[in-house]
Design an enzyme around this catalytic site. Structure first.
Site, PDB file in Angstrom:
ATOM      1  N   SER A  55       0.798  -1.234   0.000  1.00 36.63           N
ATOM      2  CA  SER A  55       0.000   0.000   0.000  1.00 36.63           C
ATOM      3  C   SER A  55       0.826   1.277   0.000  1.00 36.63           C
ATOM      4  O   SER A  55       0.265   2.375  -0.065  1.00 36.63           O
ATOM      5  CB  SER A  55      -0.963   0.010   1.196  1.00 36.63           C
ATOM      6  N   LYS A  58       0.018   3.728  -2.659  1.00 36.56           N
ATOM      7  CA  LYS A  58      -0.990   4.779  -2.508  1.00 36.56           C
ATOM      8  C   LYS A  58      -0.360   6.155  -2.297  1.00 36.56           C
ATOM      9  O   LYS A  58      -1.035   7.178  -2.475  1.00 36.56           O
ATOM     10  CB  LYS A  58      -1.936   4.438  -1.348  1.00 36.56           C
ATOM     11  N   SER A 121      -6.423   3.487   3.869  1.00 38.42           N
ATOM     12  CA  SER A 121      -5.723   2.674   2.875  1.00 38.42           C
ATOM     13  C   SER A 121      -6.705   1.888   2.007  1.00 38.42           C
ATOM     14  O   SER A 121      -6.454   0.744   1.637  1.00 38.42           O
ATOM     15  CB  SER A 121      -4.731   1.717   3.562  1.00 38.42           C
ATOM     16  N   LYS A 224       2.866   6.579   5.383  1.00 38.09           N
ATOM     17  CA  LYS A 224       2.010   5.504   4.903  1.00 38.09           C
ATOM     18  C   LYS A 224       2.559   4.142   5.303  1.00 38.09           C
ATOM     19  O   LYS A 224       3.759   3.917   5.332  1.00 38.09           O
ATOM     20  CB  LYS A 224       1.906   5.566   3.367  1.00 38.09           C
TER      21      LYS A 224
END
Length: 386
Positions: A55, A58, A121, A224
């Site tokens: 992720s 992202k 997320s 993140k």
């Protein structure tokens, strides 16, 4: 498009080793610690090894959205109609993954969807925004990879908008640090979302997956997390202490708690042992030098962009800055930002930074005929006396 941000290594590693204790042992496949302002790498291991981003993908999705908002192509108040392809019921690959829990036909604002991406997320939110920004995921991925090229990322390529493992999708710790730096620098309004601790959508309350936001010993405001079985536990974190900002990247941790602990270890070490200084600012005169045949007698010289240096703690007082001109004399006309020399940085007699260009801050036009003739005579005497 974004600003190309580069990284410089220490020019004298022996000096660094003498002044800085051994860095901490980090339990991760690869990691890096970078000073945001200077781009200096403070410590790294396997930083250019290609890994599954999970992720962390992202971050680039968020960057593309931030640039679209910044350019006025879309607005945070725009309402997006969620299509079937953005819903977990229509995407078996989304089963068991992180979601915003969108349903087909939902009317959701861009502001909500960006929080669904950055905080929750949500893989479904990524697809919804990709469709809205570019009309389809494939076009959005092309844009993601265009930004990869612009940022100069050598070991990153994206195949989807959400980060679920896909053949040919990869990144590195070094590239993720540079991506985080671009996110903070280029789209600050988008980055500001990352520090929010929770978000509720459709009566479902979810917390930011970056546990370091709750750590009172650090001022973490992003960035993140990511996890798949192939990638392991990843975390890109950024924190500030006074004027200093650090970015850490930990890839391939064994648990979500471990990635937080190892990231904290890196950030704490960096803040404890280093400082960021700004010895030169753009458009501030560093030196004035005589100029011949000009409408004025002196040229104002300096740097065309702010200079940040990362130094061992409390060593700023020992920093020495000097310059060397490329020419024996400066002769008009001189253009603004024309390079006329180099600026050098030394610590305890050792070079610790790449030289920076010494530039003309203000244009120097050629003088009139009689003033040039007078300068010619003066210059002849000057050379003869020298």
């Amino acid at each position: 498009m974004g600003v190309h941000l580069t990284t410089l290594a220490y020019a004298n590693s022996a000096l660094l080793s003498a002044l800085i204790p051994v860095p901490p042992e980090i339990n991760a496949v690869s990691y890096i610690l970078m000073d945001y302002n200077s781009g200096k790498i403070l410590v790294e291991k396997n930083a250019d090894e290609r890994r599954m981003p999970a992720s962390l993908t992202k971050m680039m999705t968020s960057y593309v959205i931030g640039q679209a908002i910044k350019s006025g192509k879309i607005s945070v108040n725009d309402i997006v109609t969620v299509g079937k392809d953005a819903c977990s019921t229509e995407n078996p690959e989304f089963k068991g993954s992180s979601l915003m829990f969108l349903k087909p036909g939902d009317q959701v604002s861009v502001a909500q969807l960006t929080r669904g991406i950055n905080l929750q997320s949500g893989n479904d939110a990524c697809v919804a925004m990709a469709n809205y920004v570019t009309g389809g995921q494939d076009y959005f991925v092309l844009l993601m990879n265009a930004y990869v090229q612009e940022m100069g990322l050598k070991n990153t390529h994206f195949k989807n908008v959400h980060g679920l493992d896909s053949p040919g999708q990869y990144t590195s710790a070094h590239d993720m640090a540079l991506m985080g730096r671009a996110l903070i620098h280029d789209v600050p309004d988008e980055y500001a979302i990352y520090k929010e601790k929770e978000f509720t959508f459709n009566h479902i309350r979810q917390f930011n997956r970056n546990g370091l936001l709750w750590d009172d010993s650090l001022n973490v405001d992003g960035i993140k997390t990511g996890h798949t079985n192939a990638a392991g536990y990843n975390l890109v974190a950024s924190a500030t202490q006074g004027p200093m900002r650090l970015i850490s990247v930990v890839l391939g941790g064994r648990t979500f708690k471990e990635r937080e602990a190892e990231s904290k270890k890196l950030l704490s070490w960096g803040f404890r042992l280093f400082e960021t200084v700004e010895p030169l600012k753009a458009v501030t005169v560093f030196t004035s030098q005589p100029v011949w045949f000009g409408a004025v007698n002196t040229a104002q010289l300096g740097v065309d962009k702010d200079v940040y240096l990362t130094l061992p703690k409390d060593q700023g007082k020992n920093l020495k800055i000097s310059f060397v001109l490329d020419y024996p004399e400066l002769l008009a006309p001189l253009k603004k930002n024309q390079i006329v020399g180099t600026i050098h940085f030394q610590l305890n007699g050792k070079t610790i930074e790449e030289p920076r260009p010494l530039v003309v801050l203000y244009e120097v036009k050629e003088g009139g005929f009689f003033s040039r003739m007078l300068d010619y005579i003066k210059l002849m005497f000057h050379r003869w006396l020298s």
